[in-house]
Design an enzyme around this catalytic site. Sequence first.
Site, mmCIF file in Angstrom:
data_model
loop_
_atom_site.group_PDB
_atom_site.id
_atom_site.type_symbol
_atom_site.label_atom_id
_atom_site.label_comp_id
_atom_site.label_asym_id
_atom_site.label_seq_id
_atom_site.Cartn_x
_atom_site.Cartn_y
_atom_site.Cartn_z
ATOM 1 N N ASN A 52 -9.446 -4.063 -2.473
ATOM 2 C CA ASN A 52 -9.819 -2.721 -2.029
ATOM 3 C C ASN A 52 -11.215 -2.771 -1.401
ATOM 4 O OD1 ASN A 52 -10.733 -3.273 -4.697
ATOM 5 N ND2 ASN A 52 -10.918 -1.109 -5.200
ATOM 6 N N GLU A 54 -14.019 0.023 -0.468
ATOM 7 C CA GLU A 54 -14.384 1.436 -0.553
ATOM 8 C C GLU A 54 -15.420 1.796 0.518
ATOM 9 O OE1 GLU A 54 -15.344 2.297 -4.682
ATOM 10 O OE2 GLU A 54 -13.206 2.143 -5.194
ATOM 11 N N CYS A 63 -6.893 0.419 0.214
ATOM 12 C CA CYS A 63 -6.405 -0.299 -0.965
ATOM 13 C C CYS A 63 -6.204 -1.786 -0.675
ATOM 14 C CB CYS A 63 -5.058 0.261 -1.408
ATOM 15 S SG CYS A 63 -5.103 1.961 -1.966
ATOM 16 N N GLU A 65 -3.676 -3.715 -1.431
ATOM 17 C CA GLU A 65 -2.335 -4.069 -0.935
ATOM 18 C C GLU A 65 -2.252 -3.895 0.570
ATOM 19 O OE1 GLU A 65 -3.278 -2.060 -3.362
ATOM 20 O OE2 GLU A 65 -1.584 -1.458 -4.607
ATOM 21 N N CYS A 99 -0.183 2.360 -5.158
ATOM 22 C CA CYS A 99 -0.155 3.802 -4.877
ATOM 23 C C CYS A 99 0.943 4.109 -3.854
ATOM 24 C CB CYS A 99 -1.512 4.280 -4.379
ATOM 25 S SG CYS A 99 -1.829 3.915 -2.640
ATOM 26 N N CYS A 102 0.522 2.805 -0.223
ATOM 27 C CA CYS A 102 0.793 1.364 -0.081
ATOM 28 C C CYS A 102 2.293 1.085 -0.153
ATOM 29 C CB CYS A 102 0.040 0.577 -1.147
ATOM 30 S SG CYS A 102 -1.744 0.580 -0.847
HETATM 31 N N1 THU Z 1 -6.628 1.143 -5.157
HETATM 32 C C1 THU Z 1 -6.027 0.023 -4.650
HETATM 33 O O1 THU Z 1 -6.695 -0.892 -4.162
HETATM 34 N N2 THU Z 1 -4.668 -0.040 -4.694
HETATM 35 C C2 THU Z 1 -3.859 0.942 -5.164
HETATM 36 O O2 THU Z 1 -2.639 0.810 -5.109
HETATM 37 C C3 THU Z 1 -4.437 2.147 -5.746
HETATM 38 C C4 THU Z 1 -5.919 2.236 -5.754
HETATM 39 C C5 THU Z 1 -8.096 1.227 -5.127
HETATM 40 C C6 THU Z 1 -8.639 2.313 -4.249
HETATM 41 C C7 THU Z 1 -9.988 2.561 -4.892
HETATM 42 O O3 THU Z 1 -10.927 1.673 -4.365
HETATM 43 C C8 THU Z 1 -9.777 2.234 -6.357
HETATM 44 O O4 THU Z 1 -8.569 1.499 -6.427
HETATM 45 C C9 THU Z 1 -9.674 3.443 -7.266
HETATM 46 O O5 THU Z 1 -8.706 4.315 -6.797
#
Ligand code: THU
Length: 137
Positions: A52, A54, A63, A65, A99, A102
């Site tokens: 991920n 941010e 994300c 994935e 999520c 993704c």
């Molecule tokens: N996140 C992912 O990398 N993958 C997911 O499937 C869900 C959430 C990350 C986004 C964010 O940086 C952190 O997890 C908290 O939501």
Amino acid sequence: MAKVSLHLLRELYSESVKILGNSYAPYSNFHVGAAVLMENDRGERKMFTGTNVENASYGLTVCAERVALLKGVSEGYRRVVALSLVAESDGEIKEVVPCGACLQVMAEFGDENLPVYNGAKVFKLGDLLPHTFNLRV
Ligand code: THU
């Protein structure tokens, strides 16, 4: 699609763990690593990893994935064979599933039997997202 072995899923999972340290998550402190096995039109397979990433403008966060999947697609590997992910927060491993956003991206490049492994359980994409958005309605 050919069945994917547990051995292969474990290998993907260990690549997800390896990449986890590159996660850029200063806002949530929720670190995610992902690894995908992808295939191109010549039937060649290659693994791509992602974390991920941010952003101070929170909604721009991407994300792990999707980072991994889009790395593969942009290199010409348009079919996703298997995916694994791992998350870590407060020093603990979290067994999460991808999520919805993704899952929708996975559905673009993989079928309902696509295995999704989080280190504890193997899910099928079709169980996680039984209905996908598509334009052929
Ligand atoms: N996140 C992912 O990398 N993958 C997911 O499937 C869900 C959430 C990350 C986004 C964010 O940086 C952190 O997890 C908290 O939501």
